[in-house]
Motif scaffolding. Structure first.
Motif, short mmCIF file in Angstrom:
data_model
loop_
_atom_site.label_atom_id
_atom_site.label_comp_id
_atom_site.label_asym_id
_atom_site.label_seq_id
_atom_site.Cartn_x
_atom_site.Cartn_y
_atom_site.Cartn_z
N ARG A 183 0.83 -1.21 0.00
CA ARG A 183 0.00 0.00 0.00
C ARG A 183 0.86 1.26 0.00
O ARG A 183 0.45 2.28 -0.54
N HIS A 184 2.03 1.17 0.62
CA HIS A 184 2.88 2.36 0.74
C HIS A 184 4.01 2.39 -0.29
O HIS A 184 4.69 3.40 -0.41
N ALA A 185 4.20 1.31 -1.03
CA ALA A 185 5.28 1.27 -2.01
C ALA A 185 5.04 2.25 -3.15
O ALA A 185 5.98 2.78 -3.75
N ASP A 186 3.76 2.52 -3.45
CA ASP A 186 3.44 3.38 -4.59
C ASP A 186 3.03 4.78 -4.16
O ASP A 186 2.43 5.52 -4.92
N ARG A 187 3.35 5.17 -2.91
CA ARG A 187 2.83 6.45 -2.44
C ARG A 187 3.47 7.65 -3.12
O ARG A 187 2.98 8.76 -2.99
N ALA A 188 4.56 7.42 -3.87
CA ALA A 188 5.17 8.54 -4.61
C ALA A 188 4.22 9.06 -5.68
O ALA A 188 4.25 10.22 -6.05
#
Length: 479
Positions: free
Chosen positions: A442-447
């Motif tokens: 869930r946080h890997a693509d937060r960029a």
């Protein structure tokens, strides 16, 4: 002569795992199979000798720098009567003149000349405050802890009060009385991103408490991670006792291997951490090269062969407090061999040079988790009334909160690589490991994904996923 796999299969068939005891016929059957195993697996004596020889291993400590850093200081060691505490006090007494104080709940079995000994329970804030007011230490090495993972599951309250709440008290006393440096002794088990095992969870929370003190900037704070220390091995003591009495030897699994280090290395690791840069960054230190992992089965066979009688081996399975297999994204293969195996993939990318060749330091990303501090009184309350179920729940929730905060502080590129590395393992992951993996994804693509509110809601919902026993695969474990 039958082969090793066939004998192991028969041992498993003779006695299923997770039994508290075995009856006499089964015990006799296991003894016969163990005799066969000794003949089929002759490497036990050599592995036991290699294991024991680790006690002589040392690190390349920059002794002149250590002496200069400690000279004229007052050094306080909590847990100073234990194996590593004693080794540490011997090292520093040899290197330089200073005032050395041991604070321990126990009396010293082997007093170090020139050390002042105080009987102190780190769970007692008033006693601690008087100790710090009397000595006003410049440098604090916090080693006091309950270190037995199995005991932690049976005596949760004592473990949490010592490892978590005791650490809170020591940190606060050190800050109030002007300590300049604080070094925290943690465990290699704390490299797990998240765990419901009491001992592991308590040390992970302890690491964060010291890291939070580093952010406040009143003293330089560091931590070290120990793996299995041969000199004070719970494992070896149990093997020796079982073999001397002819009791059943309970092993997790035939393929369990683990890293090990010496008490001297551990003391030198602590002293290396005391040479860290004087800033508000929390750094974790660990030995890079721990040698080839030790085979649990071969060490057990070596002890059995060295004993007065054949103690039967029983493959009991992994008991509470021990993890069968790690989260598949625990390590980054690109860094294998170059970074200590006691630093996980989220920490390894932050490794920097330390004052000692062969020891890695990782500047752990600072992150705020006020909910952890806010819930410590609740944790303490449940421990005091021996409500283990509620205390376990709170400890598990604190561990998850810390994982969420740590993942949010990790660069997306690191998380993305972890997610790609674990993709093939997702179909066979345990529910707990998939829960960790889902959070990372869930946080890997937060960029590129700005739905932070949705992420926070999902992070909270993921705590409702049930936990089952992790998948069974051969792995390097800490025993």
């Amino acid at each position: 002569m039958r082969g090793f796999p066939a004998i192991v299969d028969d041992i498993r068939s003779a006695a299923p795992p997770h039994q508290d005891s075995v009856d006499e016929p089964t015990r006799q059957r296991l003894a016969g199979l163990t005799t066969e195993l000794l003949a089929a697996r002759p490497d036990g004596a050599a592995e036991l000798q290699r294991y024991r020889s680790i006690t002589t291993r040392t690190a390349a400590l920059p002794e002149q720098r250590v002496a200069a850093a400690l000279r004229g200081r007052t050094v306080l060691v909590t847990g100073g009567c234990g194996c590593i505490g004693t080794a540490l006090l011997r090292q520093v007494r040899r290197l330089c003149p200073a005032r050395f104080v041991s604070a321990d709940i126990a009396q010293p079995r082997r007093p170090v000349p020139g050390v002042e000994y105080a009987t102190v329970d780190v769970r007692s804030p008033g006693v601690l405050d008087r100790l710090f007011a009397r000595y006003r230490p410049d440098i604090v090495f916090h080693l006091a802890a309950q270190r037995d993972p199995g005991l932690a599951e049976r005596h949760l309250g004592y473990t949490v009060e010592t490892n978590v709440l005791g650490t809170v008290q020591v940190v606060r006393a050190a800050e109030r009385h002007g300590a300049r440096r604080f070094v925290y002794a943690s465990t290699g088990k704390a490299l797990r991103p998240y765990s419901r095992c009491v001992y592991t969870a308590s040390k992970r929370v302890g690491e964060w408490l010291v890291a939070d003190a580093a952010r406040r900037g009143r003293m330089t704070c560091t931590g070290v991670r120990f793996t299995h220390v041969v000199d004070n091995s719970i494992l070896h003591d149990r093997l020796r006792r079982w073999c001397d009495t002819g009791e059943v030897v309970r092993l997790h699994a035939p393929d369990t291997v683990f890293y090990a280090q010496s008490a001297i290395e551990s003391a030198q690791l602590l002293l290396t951490a005391a040479l860290s840069p004087a800033d508000d960054v929390f750094r974790l230190y660990a030995i890079r090269d721990l040698g080839w992992p030790v085979s649990l089965l071969d060490v057990a066979l070596g002890v059995i062969a060295d004993g007065p009688r054949i103690a039967p081996i029983y493959l009991a399975g992994h008991e509470p407090g021990y993890e069968e297999a790690p989260y598949p994204g625990l390590y980054d293969p690109a860094l294998s061999g170059d970074v200590s195996p006691l630093l996980n993939a989220m920490e390894a990318h932050q490794v920097e040079a330390s004052a000692c060749a062969g020891i890695d330091g990782a500047a752990v990303a600072a992150y705020d988790a006020p909910e952890v501090v806010g819930r410590l009184p609740e944790l303490q309350r449940w421990c005091r009334v021996t409500a283990d179920r509620q205390a376990r729940r709170v400890l598990g929730e604190l561990g998850w909160d810390l994982l969420v905060a740590g993942v949010r502080a990790t660069p997306p590129a690191v998380l993305d690589r972890m997610a790609r590395l674990t993709e093939e393992y997702r179909p066979t992951m345990s529910d707990e490991h998939r829960r960790i993996d889902d959070l990372i994804r869930r946080h890997a693509d937060r960029a590129t994904d700005h739905s932070a509110t949705d992420h926070r809601a999902a992070d909270r919902r993921s705590d409702l996923v049930p936990v089952v026993r992790p998948l069974r695969t051969p792995t390097v474990a800490e025993v």
